[in-house]
Design an enzyme around this catalytic site. Structure first.
Site, PDB file in Angstrom:
ATOM      1  N   SER A 108       0.693  -1.341  -0.071  1.00 14.79           N
ATOM      2  CA  SER A 108      -0.133   0.076  -0.118  1.00 14.79           C
ATOM      3  C   SER A 108       1.072   0.881   0.192  1.00 14.79           C
ATOM      4  O   SER A 108       1.828   1.187   0.575  1.00 14.79           O
ATOM      5  CB  SER A 108      -0.774   0.366   1.338  1.00 14.79           C
ATOM      6  OG  SER A 108      -0.120   0.243   2.355  1.00 14.79           O
ATOM      7  N   LYS A 109       0.324   2.427   0.147  1.00 13.34           N
ATOM      8  CA  LYS A 109       1.363   3.632  -0.031  1.00 13.34           C
ATOM      9  C   LYS A 109       2.112   3.867   1.139  1.00 13.34           C
ATOM     10  O   LYS A 109       3.345   4.146   0.863  1.00 13.34           O
ATOM     11  CB  LYS A 109      -0.389   5.248   0.326  1.00 13.34           C
ATOM     12  CG  LYS A 109      -1.246   5.036  -1.160  1.00 13.34           C
ATOM     13  CD  LYS A 109      -0.062   6.296  -1.806  1.00 13.34           C
ATOM     14  CE  LYS A 109      -1.164   6.163  -3.529  1.00 13.34           C
ATOM     15  NZ  LYS A 109      -2.158   5.865  -3.829  1.00 13.34           N
ATOM     16  N   ARG A 110       2.023   3.079   2.089  1.00 14.53           N
ATOM     17  CA  ARG A 110       2.498   3.441   2.839  1.00 14.53           C
ATOM     18  C   ARG A 110       3.865   2.989   2.772  1.00 14.53           C
ATOM     19  O   ARG A 110       5.514   3.037   3.333  1.00 14.53           O
ATOM     20  CB  ARG A 110       2.012   2.119   4.295  1.00 14.53           C
ATOM     21  CG  ARG A 110       2.248   2.725   5.694  1.00 14.53           C
ATOM     22  CD  ARG A 110       1.449   1.479   6.464  1.00 14.53           C
ATOM     23  NE  ARG A 110       1.135   0.976   5.900  1.00 14.53           N
ATOM     24  CZ  ARG A 110       1.361  -0.554   7.005  1.00 14.53           C
ATOM     25  NH1 ARG A 110       2.925  -0.605   6.958  1.00 14.53           N
ATOM     26  NH2 ARG A 110       1.431  -1.556   6.166  1.00 14.53           N
ATOM     27  N   HIS A 111       4.192   1.705   1.618  1.00  9.63           N
ATOM     28  CA  HIS A 111       5.344   1.087   1.264  1.00  9.63           C
ATOM     29  C   HIS A 111       5.829   2.480   0.613  1.00  9.63           C
ATOM     30  O   HIS A 111       6.886   1.469  -0.612  1.00  9.63           O
ATOM     31  CB  HIS A 111       5.030  -0.699   0.673  1.00  9.63           C
ATOM     32  CG  HIS A 111       4.591  -0.508   1.605  1.00  9.63           C
ATOM     33  ND1 HIS A 111       3.360  -1.688   1.988  1.00  9.63           N
ATOM     34  CD2 HIS A 111       5.412  -2.049   2.523  1.00  9.63           C
ATOM     35  CE1 HIS A 111       2.763  -3.021   2.755  1.00  9.63           C
ATOM     36  NE2 HIS A 111       4.049  -2.707   3.566  1.00  9.63           N
ATOM     37  N   GLY A 112       5.084   3.029   0.596  1.00  7.28           N
ATOM     38  CA  GLY A 112       6.128   4.154  -0.961  1.00  7.28           C
ATOM     39  C   GLY A 112       5.317   4.024  -2.242  1.00  7.28           C
ATOM     40  O   GLY A 112       3.882   3.575  -2.115  1.00  7.28           O
TER      41      GLY A 112
END
Ligand code: GLU
Length: 486
Positions: free
Chosen positions: A254-258
């Site tokens: 997800s966005k959290r991973h970049g």
């Protein structure tokens, strides 16, 4: 299998394509190219609420950037078009009607409020969610009454109440679902638009799709699709559900991973050939060790048998590393070609434009070993272009020289550089002995010169760098460094 392979990438234009979507596209493309089959792009745009403007363009741009050319689909057309589902509504309506007439589907008049209420009850009673089938067996009379009220029905599939749905997945083997876990799902909405299930099955059939390679998250839709194929008397395609993609912490990507959008990587200076190679390894492998493979090698080696069952890990570090490998494989002319637009765009303002291609041709070899992305290359190269360097005077003395020694060394360098030839080896021939003459360690002296000429403590090799900067710029910068020290 040759010739009979027809696969499709069927994105819903609900946003900027995610690396997972494009991995699906790539696997389909590789499979098609390996078998000299057809790669179809079909836009599944029947969910008007979730449709996002510009998404189709973003999807097609991503495919184009990666060189995933399609044989049928938007822009190129084909024998089985149109390839936008929103332009095929009549086809789905006709099929839905046929299913109703054949008893495989029925009209449902339940209002949104009633369904909402039903859902709340189910949650409260901890029952599994799903339509309670109230309209499944309406009498003629009941139906006529509801029609008379002017309610526009949806069409629902009459899912068998018992038994099992089985299919062979090319990756997972036999998959079995109990029919009772599947509800009477909607086929056609009251606005006349089909649901994903109906449109997807109808089009895969009409477009003669032979293999469906799609993400794991669709696995639970497949039993519904199998029931539909059966009810319609269509032979189903073969299915392969691709393993999930996780972030480095093993949570769903997800966005959290970049960044997860492919376009983002393009704009940061990742090369399409690196991206293709990287995405190909998200769930597929040639063996347990080969990492770098050209497009041709990927095509010739790609097979469904080598797609893994376990989740793939998306590592940005690995992608950056791989991109660096591909950058180093470029010849200088190609690297210049890639760099130019990035240099033209940034670093902002302070760089004089237009940028000279000849100058970049001399800089590029100095960056090639040191950059992982084109954007990194631009950051590394900014001092080649800036009119004024911007650094703190202390940086010049960072190796422990005193102010006096610094001034003395830079003044001596100025004198010698005025007379020296300005190629790398002449510069070395002049500056190395000068360090000794000044009683400085080469590290001290060269470190000082590096900061004076580049404004940085880390830069490409000093003599090559100075040679590219040229006498005039170097002397001016050394003079400015002297000012800073004084
Ligand atoms: N429209 C679906 C998606 O957005 C397609 C899934 C499938 O390939 O069947 O991914």
């Amino acid at each position: 299998m040759s010739n009979s392979v027809r696969v499709r990438f069927a994105p819903s234009p609900t946003g900027i394509p995610h690396v997972g979507n494009i991995r699906t596209a790539l696997f389909n493309w590789l499979f098609a190219r390996h078998h000299r089959g057809s790669f179809i792009v079909r836009i599944e745009d029947t969910d008007i609420v979730r449709r996002v403007k510009g998404a189709v363009e973003a999807i097609l741009d991503s495919l184009r950037w990666l060189g995933l050319d399609w044989d049928e689909g938007p822009e190129v057309g084909g024998d089985y078009g149109p390839y936008f589902q929103s332009q095929r509504l009549e086809i789905y309506q006709e099929v839905a009607q046929r299913l109703v007439q054949g008893g495989h589907a029925y009209l449902c008049y339940c209002s949104a409020e009633r369904l909402e209420e039903m859902r709340r009850e189910q949650v409260k009673r901890k029952q599994p969610p799903g339509y309670d089938r109230r309209c499944r067996n309406l009498s003629e009379k009941e139906r006529a009454d509801l029609e008379a009220q002017g309610i526009i029905p949806v069409v629902r599939f009459r899912t068998p109440l018992e038994g099992q749905v089985k299919f062979q997945d090319l990756i997972r083997g036999e998959v079995v679902f109990d029919s009772e876990t599947l509800d009477d799902f909607v086929l056609l909405k009251s606005d006349g638009y089909p649901t994903y299930h109906l449109a997807n099955v109808v089009d895969d059939h009409l477009m003669k799709v032979s293999h469906v390679l799609r993400a794991d998250e669709w696995l639970s839709s497949t039993p519904r699709h199998m029931l539909l194929y059966h009810a319609l008397g269509y032979g189903p395609p073969k299915f392969a559900h691709l393993p999930m993609i996780l972030g480095s912490d093993r949570a769903k990507l997800s966005k959290r991973h970049g960044a997860t959008s492919v376009i983002w990587y393009r704009d940061r200076g990742y090369l399409p050939q690196a991206m293709v190679n990287f995405l190909a390894l998200l769930g597929w492998s040639l063996d347990d060790k080969t990492e770098i493979m050209s497009r041709e090698e990927l095509i010739s080696n790609f097979s469904i048998e080598r797609i893994g069952k376990t989740a793939a890990i998306f590592s940005q570090e690995k992608l950056a590393w791989m991109n660096g490998v591909y950058i180093r494989q470029l010849d200088i002319e190609e690297l210049v070609e890639w760099l130019m637009p990035f240099l033209e765009r940034g670093p902002p303002q302070r760089v004089k434009r237009p940028i000279s291609r000849d100058y970049v041709r001399r800089i590029a070899p100095l960056l090639q070993e040191r950059m992982r992305t084109l954007e990194e290359g631009v950051e590394l190269a900014d001092f080649f272009f800036l009119e004024e360097l911007d650094y703190a005077p202390d940086l010049l003395l960072e190796r422990g020289l005193s102010r006096e020694r610094g001034v003395q060394a830079l003044s001596a360098a100025m004198e010698h550089l005025k007379a020296s030839s300005f190629d790398a080896s002449s510069l070395e021939g002049v500056l190395r002995p000068l360090a000794a003459e000044l009683g400085l360690k080469t590290g001290e002296f060269f470190g000082l010169l590096r900061v004076a000429t580049t404004g940085r403590t880390a830069a490409p090799p000093l003599f090559e760098t100075m040679a590219v900067l040229g006498r005039e710029r170097c002397l001016k910068r050394i003079e400015e460094a002297l000012e800073r020290l004084k």
